[in-house]
Scaffold this active site. Structure first.
Site: not given
Ligand code: UD1
Length: 420
Positions: A23, A399
């Site tokens: 990540n 992955r």
């Molecule tokens: C990253 C990690 C993933 C991990 C996650 C949470 C990578 C490649 N992946 O994913 O392994 O499980 O952090 O620690 O680093 N959300 C919103 N709006 C947005 C974006 C996110 O509401 O625009 C919500 C998501 O649905 C979730 C929360 O925020 O409930 C956290 O997600 P996020 O931190 O964005 O996850 P990723 O960055 O995609």
């Protein structure tokens, strides 16, 4: 397709070298296109997600290749702004190309990620941040299109209903390095992977301050240059082996880690009665006495990581007593429950909490992996179950876990791969 077979019931003992963080590496590889110059990135795990990212970078026009754990990227002067749907759709983390493409080219087109088994995964915070930097965003034919004449630094609040977002923070941090003026991200995610990304960007000549806190400040610069950088160890892989030690009544020394990145897990393991010794770059996890049930709630860093929730649940399935595991990041991330129950565990779901009633033993069974971390939880359960466990759809595991069978076998497991 391959499956993983485990002959369970063996105590794991010995030493494991932890790989570089997937990540961290993914956004860092994407960030490398912020310059035309060559960057060399070390300690990159050899995983399917990493090779997908390298393929995407090549498709964008960069030269990129991985040799062992070193990735060399030479983006050159002619990068294309459209990330190919065929590859992007196989990996949600491709969304972290939006920031670097927008920063470097002032335009980006990346296909919109859909939902997945762990639930709806919106990208509203990514889009909000890019709009605040002055980009115009449209969604056309399933693609996010972002463009700007110029990017201007801005103050923004990036908190969402589930707290901060790791990749939204990463995207804005990357785009803002080449914006005019200063960007301040409030309610920024503070995960170690973001500190790593900030350090990488700063080694390219960016001016990012405050990474690791909830207020990140980025002072835009005109240009970034190539660099050489080493990715941090994978705290989720490390955490998975820590749980494996406790679960199999084992004794494992983990090398090449940053123990404090796993503080939330280590604290829970101590509470459960597991022996934990740490020093600067290693930790030793030892089974000491009957494990006690502990309650766990996933939260943004430094809270307990959602990416270790499933693995912790496997440990609790064979811990006498009741434990409650609450998921606050992805409330639907419980696909592993029904598979664990097929192995004899007693877990039931109440809203976003799993109530785990510990059983004496699990019994090996054919099970189906639904996502990356659920696969890890099933492998862990297989290690402690009686008899043979077949974990199908193992591509999920590939992955995110480098040479997992080799590493587990080297500490006493009996695990192998078979063609389906
Ligand atoms: C990253 C990690 C993933 C991990 C996650 C949470 C990578 C490649 N992946 O994913 O392994 O499980 O952090 O620690 O680093 N959300 C919103 N709006 C947005 C974006 C996110 O509401 O625009 C919500 C998501 O649905 C979730 C929360 O925020 O409930 C956290 O997600 P996020 O931190 O964005 O996850 P990723 O960055 O995609």
């Amino acid at each position: 397709m391959d499956k993983i077979v485990i002959d369970g019931g063996r105590r794991l003992k010995g030493q494991v070298e932890i790989s570089g963080s997937k990540n961290s590496a993914l956004p860092i590889l994407a960030a490398a296109i912020l310059t035309s110059e060559e960057s060399v990135i070390e300690n990159v795990p050899q995983l399917r997600d990493i090779s997908t990212m390298i393929k995407i970078l090549k498709d964008l026009g960069a030269r990129a290749h991985q040799e062992g754990n070193v990735v060399t990227i030479r983006p050159g002067d002619n990068i294309n702004h459209v990330a190919p749907y065929k590859l992007v759709s196989t990996m949600r983390a491709s969304v972290c190309l939006l920031g670097p493409l927008l920063g470097r080219l002032k335009k980006a087109e990346v296909s919109m990620p859909g939902g997945c088994v762990i639930g709806a995964r919106p990208i509203d915070l990514h889009l909000k941040g890019m709009e605040m930097l002055g980009a115009k965003i449209t969604i056309e034919h399933g693609n996010v299109k972002a463009s700007a004449k110029r990017l201007r630094g801005a103050d923004m609040y990036l908190g969402g209903p589930f707290g901060s977002s790791v990749l939204a923070t990463a995207n804005i941090m990357m785009a803002a390095t080449l914006a005019e003026g200063i960007t301040r991200i409030e309610s920024a995610a503070s995960e170690p992977e973001l500190v790593d990304l900030a350090n990488f960007l700063n080694s390219m000549g960016a001016k990012v301050r405050g990474a690791g806190s909830h207020l990140i400040e980025i002072e835009g610069v005109k240009k970034l240059h190539g660099t050489r950088y080493k990715v941090i160890p994978d705290r989720i892989e490390a955490g998975t082996f820590m749980v494996a030690a406790a679960l199999t009544k084992g004794d494992i020394r983990l090398k090449n880690i940053v123990p404090e990145h796993n503080n939330a897990l280590l604290d829970k393991l101590r509470e459960a009665g597991v022996g934990v010794e740490t020093n600067r770059t290693s930790a030793r996890i030892t089974y000491r006495r009957k494990i006690k049930p502990v309650d766990v709630t996933t939260l943004p860093y430094p809270g307990f990581p959602t990416d270790l929730q499933a693995q912790m649940m496997s440990l609790m399935t064979v811990t006498q007593g009741i434990s409650v595991i609450t998921e606050k990041i992805y409330p639907d991330r419980f696909m592993h429950i029904s598979e664990l129950n097929r192995m004899g565990s007693k877990i039931h779901l109440e809203g976003n909490s799993a109530i785990v009633a510990g059983v004496k033993r699990l019994s090996g069974a054919p099970v189906m992996a639904s996502d990356l971390r659920a696969s890890a939880a099933l492998v862990l359960a297989g290690l402690v179950a009686e008899g043979r466990t077949d974990v199908h759809r193992v591509y999920h595991l590939d992955r995110g876990y480098e040479r997992i069978e080799e590493k587990l076998n080297s500490i006493g497991a009996k695990i192998w791969r078979e063609k389906e």
